[in-house]
Design a protein around this motif. Structure first.
Motif, PDB file in Angstrom:
ATOM      1  N   LEU A  55       0.817  -1.215   0.000  1.00 50.81           N
ATOM      2  CA  LEU A  55       0.000   0.000   0.000  1.00 50.81           C
ATOM      3  C   LEU A  55       0.854   1.271   0.000  1.00 50.81           C
ATOM      4  CD1 LEU A  55      -3.053   0.728   0.058  1.00 50.81           C
ATOM      5  CD2 LEU A  55      -2.826   0.936   2.553  1.00 50.81           C
ATOM      6  N   VAL A  57       1.830   3.362   2.395  1.00 54.31           N
ATOM      7  CA  VAL A  57       1.176   4.459   3.107  1.00 54.31           C
ATOM      8  C   VAL A  57       2.206   5.490   3.572  1.00 54.31           C
ATOM      9  CG1 VAL A  57      -0.289   5.047   5.068  1.00 54.31           C
ATOM     10  CG2 VAL A  57      -0.629   2.893   3.870  1.00 54.31           C
ATOM     11  N   GLN A  61      -1.706  11.027   4.718  1.00 52.24           N
ATOM     12  CA  GLN A  61      -2.556  10.613   3.604  1.00 52.24           C
ATOM     13  C   GLN A  61      -3.982  10.302   4.049  1.00 52.24           C
ATOM     14  OE1 GLN A  61      -0.371   7.373   1.656  1.00 52.24           O
ATOM     15  NE2 GLN A  61       0.361   8.833   0.138  1.00 52.24           N
ATOM     16  N   VAL A  63      -6.896   7.627   3.608  1.00 49.61           N
ATOM     17  CA  VAL A  63      -6.956   6.196   3.294  1.00 49.61           C
ATOM     18  C   VAL A  63      -8.375   5.688   3.505  1.00 49.61           C
ATOM     19  CG1 VAL A  63      -6.003   3.911   3.804  1.00 49.61           C
ATOM     20  CG2 VAL A  63      -4.557   5.948   4.043  1.00 49.61           C
ATOM     21  N   ASP A 130      -5.903   8.819  -1.144  1.00 43.72           N
ATOM     22  CA  ASP A 130      -4.556   8.528  -1.637  1.00 43.72           C
ATOM     23  C   ASP A 130      -4.314   7.027  -1.720  1.00 43.72           C
ATOM     24  OD1 ASP A 130      -3.521  11.353  -1.606  1.00 43.72           O
ATOM     25  OD2 ASP A 130      -3.981  11.124   0.537  1.00 43.72           O
ATOM     26  N   ARG A 131      -4.970   6.290  -0.821  1.00 44.69           N
ATOM     27  CA  ARG A 131      -4.787   4.844  -0.760  1.00 44.69           C
ATOM     28  C   ARG A 131      -6.125   4.187  -0.432  1.00 44.69           C
ATOM     29  NH1 ARG A 131      -0.664   6.554  -2.507  1.00 44.69           N
ATOM     30  NH2 ARG A 131       1.476   6.139  -1.804  1.00 44.69           N
ATOM     31  N   GLY A 153      -2.811   7.387  -7.023  1.00 43.18           N
ATOM     32  CA  GLY A 153      -3.030   6.641  -5.799  1.00 43.18           C
ATOM     33  C   GLY A 153      -2.884   5.143  -5.998  1.00 43.18           C
ATOM     34  N   ILE A 154      -2.899   4.412  -4.894  1.00 46.38           N
ATOM     35  CA  ILE A 154      -2.692   2.956  -4.923  1.00 46.38           C
ATOM     36  C   ILE A 154      -3.897   2.249  -4.319  1.00 46.38           C
ATOM     37  CG2 ILE A 154      -1.287   1.035  -4.059  1.00 46.38           C
ATOM     38  CD1 ILE A 154       1.113   2.927  -4.101  1.00 46.38           C
ATOM     39  N   ALA A 171      -1.656  -4.861  -6.060  1.00 48.01           N
ATOM     40  CA  ALA A 171      -1.506  -3.431  -5.801  1.00 48.01           C
ATOM     41  C   ALA A 171      -1.541  -2.721  -7.148  1.00 48.01           C
ATOM     42  CB  ALA A 171      -0.198  -3.143  -5.082  1.00 48.01           C
ATOM     43  N   ASN A 173      -1.715   0.874  -9.352  1.00 48.35           N
ATOM     44  CA  ASN A 173      -1.516   2.317  -9.415  1.00 48.35           C
ATOM     45  C   ASN A 173      -2.530   2.889 -10.398  1.00 48.35           C
ATOM     46  OD1 ASN A 173       0.675   4.554 -11.066  1.00 48.35           O
ATOM     47  ND2 ASN A 173      -0.235   4.929  -9.075  1.00 48.35           N
TER      48      ASN A 173
END
Length: 249
Positions: A55, A57, A61, A63, A130-131, A153-154, A171, A173
């Motif tokens: 992730l 992090v 951020q 989340v 962002d995540r 973001g992921i 994961a 992007n």
């Protein structure tokens, strides 16, 4: 009970910030009931650490977590994002959400909001994120998650990948509103998502697929939104499908 006696991370190649989060968070408080029995709605802590590594992090951020479970992962993310960050975590089971919220609050955690609801739709009141991380397996890539994720973001989520013959945690992007590129891939199966607690099935629901030989470390998945093909969630709401291209398979 010392959480370090419960969670063994030796041998894992994860960032110092993740190791520190596990040191700072009382794992036993989240993983066990008062009678000493284990909370069943929790990801294996070692795999949790690996997913957090994917992730990536950062402090400050925003989340989104899908599947609060025991609340341990939320507590770890809270530590990783710091007081200037925010985490929204969505849990479909009201009793599980209530317990996790109480554990987080009694731990002095103030940057986490627990929402009881259908995680397939994410949580739009704090976008973009962002995540985004999911601890429940959707039947297909949920368009609401991708819409709520910032470009760059992921997203870390489990998915059944028929071309690879198994369930994997990917994961992604987000490179544009219509395309995703995988950053990492690892085997991992989770309980299927459901729109309500009455429809939850504790078994993971792993499909019967044919195994394909490939080098997982050299494989990249590119996903592109296809408005000409639709997927339907259980309430009959349709979403654009995503086509996968496997590079290096």
């Amino acid at each position: 009970m010392n959480p370090n006696h419960l969670i063994e991370l030796d041998g894992l190649h994860v960032s110092p910030s993740i190791l520190n989060a596990f040191e700072q968070v009382d794992g036993a408080k989240f993983l066990f009931h008062q009678d000493g029995s284990r909370v069943i709605q929790s990801t294996n802590p070692r795999f949790m650490a690996e997913m957090l590594e994917c992730l990536q992090v950062q402090k400050g951020q925003r989340v989104l977590e899908i599947g609060t479970g025991s609340g341990l992962n939320a507590a770890l993310i809270s530590n990783l994002i710091g007081p200037e960050g925010t985490l929204h975590t969505v849990e479909v089971d009201p009793s599980v959400a209530k317990r996790a919220k109480a554990k987080l609050e009694s731990s002095g955690i103030r940057n986490v909001k627990v929402i009881c609801g259908d995680g397939f739709y994410g949580y739009h009141q704090s976008i973009p994120y962002d995540r985004i991380i999911a601890a429940a397996k959707p039947p297909f890539l949920p368009q609401p998650w991708i819409d709520q994720l910032a470009i760059g973001g992921i997203l870390v989520t489990p998915l059944d990948l028929e071309a690879l013959g198994d369930a994997y945690v990917i994961a992604f992007n987000k490179v544009s509103e219509h395309s995703l590129v995988s950053l990492s891939l690892m085997k991992g199966n989770f309980m299927r998502m459901a729109p309500s607690v009455e429809q939850l099935v504790l078994k993971s629901g792993k499909p019967n697929m044919v195994q394909t030989d490939f080098d997982i470390d050299r494989l990249q998945i590119r996903a592109r939104r296809n408005p000409n093909r639709k997927n339907t969630w259980t309430d009959q709401v349709s979403f654009d499908a995503w086509d996968f291209e496997y590079i290096g398979l």
